[in-house]
Design an enzyme around this catalytic site. Structure first.
Site, short mmCIF file in Angstrom:
data_model
loop_
_atom_site.label_atom_id
_atom_site.label_comp_id
_atom_site.label_asym_id
_atom_site.label_seq_id
_atom_site.Cartn_x
_atom_site.Cartn_y
_atom_site.Cartn_z
N GLU A 138 -25.23 -23.66 -2.82
CA GLU A 138 -25.41 -25.11 -2.66
C GLU A 138 -26.12 -25.50 -1.36
OE1 GLU A 138 -21.69 -27.08 -3.42
OE2 GLU A 138 -21.62 -26.35 -5.47
N GLU A 140 -21.08 -23.11 -11.47
CA GLU A 140 -19.84 -23.84 -11.18
C GLU A 140 -19.78 -25.07 -12.06
OE1 GLU A 140 -19.00 -25.07 -7.14
OE2 GLU A 140 -19.58 -23.10 -6.37
#
Ligand code: IFM
Length: 439
Positions: free
Chosen positions: A172, A356
């Protein structure tokens, strides 16, 4: 009472499709043990006002000592893969130089234990625990971080690279750069556009440097893990549509475009351009190193309105959809749209993974999680039917864990963790997944 079930099962996906559970080092391991160095999240949490109840990752789920049982739970649910991260500060307590042998040994044991249980290890090298000694030197603002990170990648790759199924350098990039240097919600808690521009660029440079280092060791199946948020204009005005497009460029397109096409979107350069380091264009040869797959982390949408003041002139507004315990709207269509759009515009034939996806919701009878997973798995299934080369899906998360600045009370796990006794109890969603993944 009958056990709640998922509507979808393994049979609704292609035969080789991988189902996995994801975790990250600082959120579960217990950073206070095993010789890990002080990291940015330790000091950020110790500073009043940054983290709910000033909670930190010193003990977390004590996974460092309990990983075998945790992997039993992962395999017991029927997963094919386990996505985990290595802590930079555990492996190299000062970020550079000396290696903590106990830290590397831990990841060696972890990978073996995953393989022994038939779980394919998906490694992420960095999920946010920057060694404090590197933060002292400017952290992600310092261009040298790319080289330091490349050295860390080499140390980890040399030790466990022979057994991991897939690896990505960084989890991320948006959170590391924008959330932490522009919004200030994550460590180091800065709110500065120059710091942000440099962090945005250096995260990509570190990613590419690590890819080169891992390839140099002969490793394959290397990817990138990008988080996405679906921007919806908060009203019908052209100004809101333009603001949502800017938000999309910053959040969703900047890293994908940098890593896959070797350029940054004009809409982002309009704001960050003057603050980027000199000769940033020269770095794309490194940043855009060829990849073998791309992972997308997806949770929610955001309603974006135009705002006064300096660039990027975006403001978030509350939306009408049902929300998770963090207040995130539940919007599965966003996952479908992202998968199809990113396939068409950025990744083409490259395999994609949902690395995710999950929900914060309280309680062990977590029917809200089962409904959330069902709806998002259905979006994934529809994307595959539309032609997207989606190869796997990872639930966030295996265990209740440290949810960063929100501390421990937001529950993302399919397994409940009692943080006082360290007892684990599988939730209804764990059993629903076990039933869906069987056979
Ligand atoms: O817990 C985080 C994780 O560390 C990164 N992706 C989003 C999750 C939920 O907020």
């Amino acid at each position: 009472m009958t056990e709640p079930r998922l509507a979808l099962s393994r049979a609704d996906f292609p035969p080789a499709f991988l189902f996995g559970a994801a975790t990250s080092a600082y959120q579960i391991e217990g950073h206070g043990t095993g010789g890990a160095g002080v990291c940015e999240w330790d000091t950020f949490a110790a500073t009043p006002g940054n983290v709910a109840r000033a909670e930190d990752g010193r003990v977390a789920c004590d996974h460092y000592h309990r990983f075998a049982g945790d992997l039993d739970l992962c395999a017991g649910a029927g997963f094919d893969a386990y996505r985990f991260s290595t802590s930079w500060a555990r492996v190299m307590p000062e970020g550079r130089g000396a290696v903590n042998a106990a830290g590397l040994d831990f990841y060696d044991r972890l990978v073996d234990a995953a393989c022994e249980r038939g779980l394919k290890p998906f490694l992420t090298l960095y999920h946010w625990e920057l060694p404090a000694a590197l933060a002292d030197l400017g952290g992600w603002r310092n261009r040298d971080i790319a080289g330091w990170f490349g050295d860390f990648a080499t140390v980890v790759g040399r030790r466990i690279g022979d057994r991991v199924h897939a690896a990505a350098p960084i989890n991320e990039p948006w959170c590391i750069a924008w959330l932490s240097h522009f919004i200030g919600q994550h460590a180091p808690g800065l709110r500065d556009i120059r710091a942000t521009a440099r962090a945005m660029h250096h995260v990509g440079l570190a990613h590419g440097t690590a890819i080169a280092a891992l390839r140099g060791l002969g490793m394959g199946n290397l990817g990138a893990v990008i988080n996405l948020e679906y921007p919806l204009p908060a009203d019908d005005s052209p100004a809101a549509a333009a603001a949502a497009a800017r938000y999309d460029a910053i959040y969703n397109r900047f890293f994908l475009s940098g890593m896959l096409a070797g350029r940054y979107p004009d809409a982002v350069l309009a704001g960050l351009g003057p603050h980027l380091p000199e000769r940033w264009q020269d770095d794309f040869a490194t940043i855009a190193a060829p990849l073998d797959w791309v992972g997308l982390n997806y949770y929610t949408c955001k309603r974006i309105a135009a705002a006064d003041g300096p660039w990027p002139n975006c403001a978030e507004r509350p939306g009408p959809l049902p929300k998770t315990d963090i207040g995130w709207e539940i919007y599965p269509d966003g996952l479908f749209d992202f998968l199809t759009r990113i396939w068409r515009e950025h990744t083409g034939d490259l395999p994609l993974y949902v690395t995710e996806n999950g929900i914060a919701t309280a309680g062990i009878d977590d029917r809200a999680r089962i409904a959330y997973l069902d709806a998002h798995l259905d979006a994934a299934r529809r994307a595959i039917a539309a032609g997207v080369p989606l190869r796997g899906y990872f639930v966030w998360s295996l265990l209740d864990n440290y949810e960063w600045s929100l501390g421990y009370d937001k529950r993302f796990g399919i397994v409940e963790v009692d943080f006082d006794s360290q007892t684990r109890r599988p939730k209804a969603s764990w059993r629903a997944l076990r039933a869906a993944l069987a056979g």
